[in-house]
Structures are given as structure tokens and as C-alpha cells.
Design an enzyme around this catalytic site. Structure first.
Site, PDB file in Angstrom:
ATOM      1  N   HIS A  24      24.618   6.226  27.520  1.00 53.42           N
ATOM      2  CA  HIS A  24      25.514   5.099  27.244  1.00 53.42           C
ATOM      3  C   HIS A  24      26.771   5.175  28.117  1.00 53.42           C
ATOM      4  O   HIS A  24      27.889   5.021  27.634  1.00 53.42           O
ATOM      5  CB  HIS A  24      25.868   5.027  25.757  1.00 53.42           C
ATOM      6  CG  HIS A  24      24.664   4.756  24.912  1.00 53.42           C
ATOM      7  ND1 HIS A  24      24.110   3.511  24.790  1.00 53.42           N
ATOM      8  CD2 HIS A  24      23.892   5.600  24.201  1.00 53.42           C
ATOM      9  CE1 HIS A  24      23.036   3.584  24.017  1.00 53.42           C
ATOM     10  NE2 HIS A  24      22.880   4.838  23.654  1.00 53.42           N
ATOM     11  N   LYS A  66      18.430 -30.070  55.069  1.00 50.91           N
ATOM     12  CA  LYS A  66      18.672 -31.339  54.366  1.00 50.91           C
ATOM     13  C   LYS A  66      17.468 -32.262  54.525  1.00 50.91           C
ATOM     14  O   LYS A  66      17.042 -32.930  53.590  1.00 50.91           O
ATOM     15  CB  LYS A  66      19.928 -32.021  54.928  1.00 50.91           C
ATOM     16  CG  LYS A  66      20.121 -33.429  54.388  1.00 50.91           C
ATOM     17  CD  LYS A  66      21.438 -34.042  54.775  1.00 50.91           C
ATOM     18  CE  LYS A  66      21.479 -35.491  54.299  1.00 50.91           C
ATOM     19  NZ  LYS A  66      22.820 -36.058  54.329  1.00 50.91           N
TER      20      LYS A  66
END
Ligand SMILES: NC(=O)c1ncn([C@@H]2O[C@H](COP(=O)(O)O)[C@@H](O)[C@H]2O)c1NC=O
Length: 522
Positions: free
Chosen positions: A283, A139
């Protein structure tokens, strides 16, 4: 304030990798080091000067290490924003010195869980003071640089020499630090919700009221399913763990999104068998799956299923690729070959083709783990489908029509049943000699899947066996198969019209086995 000189560091690490070198480097640069218990002891052992954290807190480390750094004298030193004069004067009033650098890594909670340690031991491995320091420093990145990964220690020493990390660097370090604590909290919270303190629903069903996983970006991809879609690969857990996301690429162009999807489907199919197996995928559907006495034979049989579709396919094996198999594959345009390894000489043969991607993949985990599927506004979770349910064992199958299959036919049926699990529903799969000869996939009714499988098999349908991933709702799909010459069928059963389907099998004189287990694959 961009660059922030490093004069005072707080080091508190469980993993002591690289600690000594870091300590030497910091001490040499005149940085004051404050440290906790065994971190301080290790530094002292190698003659790096250290201030014990107790000298800062004026309080002994206590409660078996549960309280060491949780003190205002530490946290005010981490949280004071030195761009604000009032913070600086507050520190002066309180007689607290600020920290410029924080180096922390956390108690190994995930490792404790993975080792099967008793719950009390896992709870004890939840770090409290570490994450508090990491979050506070992240922070306050305007004033403090925070490092959680020993692989960044060289960067730390370089920054010390350069007069400190820049603001941009401190922001990146803060982002990495929050990722570190988020991943830690994801592991702790999911363990609580799943195993340690499940709610009543989780107790009954195994599905927790909260489910968090952390993903780390492994790479970005050129594009997604289509060129206008951005895409990236994210990895879960341990990058050296099993599965495709941690594969080592030995050769070829960068993997694409569709290459990953197809390789995953191919590996899933190949690892459903214990015998040498090859799956060829296009596929996400198989254009050939086969087992053989060796991997080259398996490949020959799989390729023969549909050599037209195998062009540009993705191949996976469950055995190292031999030179004999490599010689065969080298003749066919193939996008990807994924295997647990390559025998000496195989890579050289394969790399004659510039473009083939060669992957070494540690065997994927089988079943158990939750599978996710994104839907709008949420995500579906399910246990992975497995091929070891009661109904997957041919010994448990119920013969409902025709004569009992001989051993060879039963082996073919068992193969077809395992292989059909890798075909998108509705799935009909025909096989001969433990190799697919015709696959019908992804149709919106089972009759069309049956027709497709029969068409693809051509003459090979005569005497083939068939597997259906789910029950025949009507006799028509089965009749397409029997009229074409299929001689034995395996399917789950469970339709309200099972009797009609069984009667059709009887009329045709084919053996029909019911498994009682379904393997839809969408
Ligand atoms: N409780 C505390 O105040 C506290 N402060 C730091 N730790 C952790 O203690 C470990 C280092 O301790 P040691 O230097 O004694 O090996 C680090 O993993 C750090 O994250 C703490 N331990 C657990 O919460």
C-alpha cells in the site's frame, strides 16, 4: 464511399525507414508517387519512378526547404472532398489532381532539443509543411488516407492490393495522424514556454504559462484501485525510456493498477541508495528497506523488518536479482519483483511460484522532472523530491543534543534519513545496521507514528536510531522514542519548539542531528 482506391500518393518523410520497400510496392501497383527533395532522390536511387513536387506546384523548393509543399496545387489535392461533386468540378477547373494517400513524418524537433542543439537549430527543426499536410489529409479522411508511422507501411501495401483503405481504416489513420501532430505541438509549445520564450513568471520561477505533454496508451488494466474503477496505463515520451511504464514483464499475471503504484514506490525507495538495496512495499509504504553487501543480504534484512506485512508485498531492487535472493523470495508470497535485471538462473527459481510478476525496469530517472498530481479542476505540478539536497548530506547536519555519533551510528542515521523519505507522512523510521526495524507511517500526528514504529520494532528498538521526515512539533513524539530505547535521532528541525525538543533529547542523553531539509511524502 467506403473503400478509396489508391492511385496517387504524396510521400515526404524525414525518417526514411522502410521508404524503399514502400516505394517498390506502390510503384509495382501502378501508384503515381509525388515526392519532396531528398525523399524523391532516395526513391529515384532505387529506380522507383517519382514526380518531383515542383512539377505539381510549378514552384521551386526554396528557403532551405522551408517551402516545398506549401502550395494550393498540393493542398487542394489533399483537401478536396470527393464525396462532394462541387469539389471534384473545382479540381477539374483548376487542373489539380487529388491525392489518395499521404505518407509524411516530421523533422525531428524533440531529438534536436534532447541532443542539446543550440536554440536556432531547434527552431529550424520545427516542421511546418509536414504538419500542414498531415492535418489536411486527416481532416479529409473521407477521401485521403494519411500515414505517419513507418511501421504502418505494410498495412499501406496490403490496402493498395485490397483496393484501398476502408472508411473505418482512414478514420483510425486520421486519429493516429492527429495524435502525431498533437504530440509534436506539445513538445514545441512546452519548449517555447519553458526554455525558448518564457514569460516573466516562467523566467523567475521556471514554471511555464503553458504546459503540455502527450501520453500514449500502453495498455488497459483489469481495473483501477478498486474493481468498479476502469483504468489504463499511459506512457510518456519514449517507450524504450527509463522507468516503470516501459518495464518488460518476464513472468506472472497482468500488472494491476495497485501493483504499478506499489512498484513505483518500491523503485523510488531502492534507487535512493547506491549500495545494493531492497525495498518491500505494501500500500505504497515500506514494510522493509535495507542495504547489504549483496542483494540477497539486503533482502534478508528488509524482510526481517516486518515479515508479517511482507506477505503479498511488492519488492524492488537496485541491482540484478541473484539466485541467492531468488531462493529467498521464492519462499514468500510476493506480488511483484521489479529489478534492473535477473542473474542467470534467478528467473527459473522464481517462476516456481506461478503468480509472481517479474519486471525488468530500466533505472528510473531521478528528480528534476515535474511531478503532477490531479486535483478537482486542475493539476498541481512540482519538481520531484530529491535526496541530494544540501541537508541530505550527513556532513552538513547540525548536532544539537547529546554526544556526537560514532561512524557506525552515523551510517545508520544516514540510512534512516534516506529511507524515511519513502514513508508516507507523518513518518518515523527506526533502523539497526542499515535496515529498517520499525516504521510508523501515515498517522495524523507524529506521536502515533512514533508509537507505531516502536511497537513494530519490538525488542529491536533498544539501541536503534530514528529518523523523522519532518520536525517534532512537541517533545512528546521524541519522548516515545527515547523512552523505548532509541539512542540517536535525525530530523529536519525548524519547529518553534525546537529548543524544547532538543532539551528532551539532552535529558534522555541521545544524539540529535538536524538536517534543515524536510521530506514530506503524501
Ligand atoms: N516546408 C514545406 O513545405 C515542407 N513540406 C514537407 N516538409 C517536410 O520535409 C521532410 C521531407 O523532406 P525531404 O523529402 O527533402 O527529406 C518531411 O519531414 C516533411 O514533413 C516540409 N518542411 C518543413 O516545413
Amino acid at each position: 464511399m467506403s473503400q478509396q482506391a489508391i492511385r496517387r500518393a504524396l510521400i515526404s518523410v524525414y525518417d526514411k525507414t522502410g521508404l524503399e520497400e514502400l516505394g517498390y510496392g506502390l510503384a509495382e501497383a501502378g501508384v503515381e508517387i509525388v515526392s519532396t527533395g531528398s525523399t524523391a532522390a532516395r526513391l529515384r536511387e532505387v529506380d522507383v519512378p517519382v514526380t518531383p513536387v515542383e512539377d505539381v506546384t510549378g514552384f521551386p523548393e526554396c528557403l532551405d526547404g522551408r517551402v516545398k509543399t506549401l502550395h494550393p496545387n498540393v493542398h487542394a489535392g489533399l483537401l478536396a472532398d470527393r464525396t462532394r461533386p462541387e469539389h471534384q468540378s473545382a479540381l477539374d477547373d483548376l487542373g489539380i489532381a487529388p491525392f489518395d494517400l499521404v505518407v509524411v513524418n516530421l523533422y525531428p524537433f524533440q531529438e534536436a532539443v534532447a541532443s542539446g542543439a543550440p536554440p536556432e537549430e531547434c527552431v529550424e527543426k520545427i516542421d511546418i509543411g509536414g504538419p500542414a499536410m498531415v492535418r489536411a489529409s486527416a481532416k479529409n479522411h473521407a477521401s485521403v488516407a494519411v500515414v505517419t508511422d513507418p511501421s504502418s507501411y505494410d498495412d499501406v501495401l496490403e490496402a493498395v492490393r485490397a483496393g484501398g483503405f476502408t472508411m473505418e481504416q482512414r478514420k483510425r489513420l486520421a486519429a493516429m495522424a492527429y495524435a502525431h501532430t498533437a504530440s509534436y505541438d506539445a513538445a514545441v509549445s512546452t519548449w517555447f514556454a519553458t526554455r525558448y520564450a518564457p514569460d516573466e513568471v516562467a523566467e523567475r520561477t521556471g514554471w511555464p504559462d503553458f504546459y503540455a505533454t502527450a501520453h500514449e496508451r500502453a495498455t488497459t488494466l483489469r481495473y483501477g484501485e478498486n474493481p468498479h474503477q476502469d483504468a489504463a496505463l499511459y506512457r510518456v515520451d519514449d517507450p524504450s525510456g527509463p522507468g516503470l511504464a516501459g518495464a518488460e514483464q518476464l513472468h506472472g499475471k497482468e500488472m494491476s493498477y495497485n501493483n504499478y503504484v506499489d512498484s513505483d514506490a518500491a523503485l523510488r525507495a531502492a534507487y535512493d541508495f547506491s549500495e545494493p538495496c531492497v525495498a518491500i512495499i505494501k500500500h505504497a509504504n515500506p514494510c522493509g528497506i535495507a542495504v547489504g553487501d549483496d542483494i540477497a543480504e539486503a533482502h534478508r534484512k528488509a524482510h526481517a523488518c516486518d515479515s508479517v506485512s511482507a506477505f503479498g508485498g511488492v519488492i524492488a531492487t537496485n541491482r540484478p536479482v541473484s539466485v541467492a535472493m531468488a531462493e529467498q523470495v521464492a519462499e514468500i508470497f510476493t506480488e511483484v519483483l521489479a529489478a534492473p535485471g535477473f542473474e542467470p538462473g534467478a528467473v527459473e527459481v522464481l517462476t516456481r511460484k506461478k503468480n509472481i510478476r517479474l519486471l525488468v525496469v530500466r533505472p528510473p530517472e531521478r528528480g528534476g522532472r515535474a511531478e503532477t498530481h490531479g486535483i478537482s479542476g486542475g493539476v498541481l505540478l512540482q519538481a520531484s523530491d530529491r535526496i541530494d539536497a544540501a541537508g541530505d548530506d550527513p556532513a552538513s547536519w547540525e548536532l544539537r543534543a547529546g554526544p556526537a555519533a560514532d561512524d557506525a551510528t552515523l551510517a545508520d542515521l544516514a540510512f534512516a534519513w534516506r529511507a524515511v523519505r519513502s514513508v508516507k507522512s507523518n513518518a518515523i523510521l527506526l533502523s539497526v545496521d542499515r535496515a529498517t526495524v520499525g516504521v510508523g507511517m501515515g498517522q495524523v500526528n507524529r506521536v502515533d507514528s512514533a508509537r507505531l514504529a516502536v511497537t513494530r520494532a519490538g525488542d529491536r528498538v533498544r539501541g536503534a536510531v530514528a529518523a523523522s521526515d519532518a520536525f517534532f512539533p512537541f517533545p512528546d513524539g521524541l519522548e516515545v522514542l527515547t523512552e523505548a530505547g532509541v539512542r540517536a535521532v535525525v530530523q529536519p528541525g525548524g519547529s518553534v519548539r525546537d529548543d524544547e525538543v532538543v532539551a528532551a533529547a539532552e535529558r534522555a542523553g541521545v544524539a540529535m542531528y538536524l538536517t534543515g531539509t524536510r521530506h514530506f511524502f503524501h
